[in-house]
Design a protein around this motif. Sequence first.
Motif, mmCIF file in Angstrom:
data_model
loop_
_atom_site.group_PDB
_atom_site.id
_atom_site.type_symbol
_atom_site.label_atom_id
_atom_site.label_comp_id
_atom_site.label_asym_id
_atom_site.label_seq_id
_atom_site.Cartn_x
_atom_site.Cartn_y
_atom_site.Cartn_z
ATOM 1 N N ARG A 2 0.535 -1.258 0.079
ATOM 2 C CA ARG A 2 0.079 -0.018 0.111
ATOM 3 C C ARG A 2 0.799 1.113 -0.151
ATOM 4 O O ARG A 2 2.098 1.315 0.565
ATOM 5 N N LEU A 3 0.430 2.472 -0.572
ATOM 6 C CA LEU A 3 1.072 3.562 -0.466
ATOM 7 C C LEU A 3 1.467 4.118 0.834
ATOM 8 O O LEU A 3 2.526 4.748 1.034
ATOM 9 N N THR A 4 0.531 3.753 1.706
ATOM 10 C CA THR A 4 0.974 4.205 3.289
ATOM 11 C C THR A 4 1.937 3.542 3.599
ATOM 12 O O THR A 4 2.876 4.267 4.363
ATOM 13 N N VAL A 5 2.330 2.326 3.444
ATOM 14 C CA VAL A 5 3.357 1.349 3.853
ATOM 15 C C VAL A 5 4.692 2.131 3.096
ATOM 16 O O VAL A 5 5.661 2.123 3.837
ATOM 17 N N PHE A 6 4.428 2.173 1.938
ATOM 18 C CA PHE A 6 5.762 2.754 1.077
ATOM 19 C C PHE A 6 6.199 4.045 1.672
ATOM 20 O O PHE A 6 7.107 4.302 1.806
ATOM 21 N N TRP A 7 5.317 5.000 2.005
ATOM 22 C CA TRP A 7 5.456 6.039 2.533
ATOM 23 C C TRP A 7 6.195 6.155 3.982
ATOM 24 O O TRP A 7 7.089 7.015 4.273
ATOM 25 N N GLN A 8 5.657 5.356 4.714
ATOM 26 C CA GLN A 8 6.268 4.958 6.066
ATOM 27 C C GLN A 8 7.753 4.411 5.867
ATOM 28 O O GLN A 8 8.681 4.814 6.748
ATOM 29 N N ARG A 9 7.984 3.571 5.050
ATOM 30 C CA ARG A 9 9.275 3.020 4.892
ATOM 31 C C ARG A 9 10.257 4.159 4.070
ATOM 32 O O ARG A 9 11.363 4.398 4.634
ATOM 33 N N MET A 10 9.841 4.921 3.488
ATOM 34 C CA MET A 10 10.449 6.122 2.910
ATOM 35 C C MET A 10 10.927 7.137 4.239
ATOM 36 O O MET A 10 11.995 7.462 4.206
ATOM 37 N N ALA A 11 9.814 7.460 4.719
ATOM 38 C CA ALA A 11 9.962 8.279 6.031
ATOM 39 C C ALA A 11 11.167 7.539 7.063
ATOM 40 O O ALA A 11 11.824 8.287 7.605
ATOM 41 N N ALA A 12 10.950 6.365 7.328
ATOM 42 C CA ALA A 12 12.008 5.572 8.102
ATOM 43 C C ALA A 12 13.202 5.457 7.570
ATOM 44 O O ALA A 12 14.282 5.808 8.514
#
Length: 64
Positions: A2-12
């Motif tokens: 999901r895009l939310t998981v993608f952006w969480q990984r990017m932020a992490a």
Amino acid sequence: MRLTVFWQRMAAHFGASYADSFARDHVMAELGGRTVHEALDAGWEAKDVWRAVCTAMDVPAEKR
């Protein structure tokens, strides 16, 4: 992915404020000469974009 998981990984990996800047400004050969945002807008799957980011930026295996 999901895009939310993608952006969480990017932020992490990049930090919350730099993740969006990187996604807007960094053109990657792994994405066909596109930025992250351009690739996602062009219909690339989030998991494929994340894999490209991991390859381009040497993201450690445990974060992939």
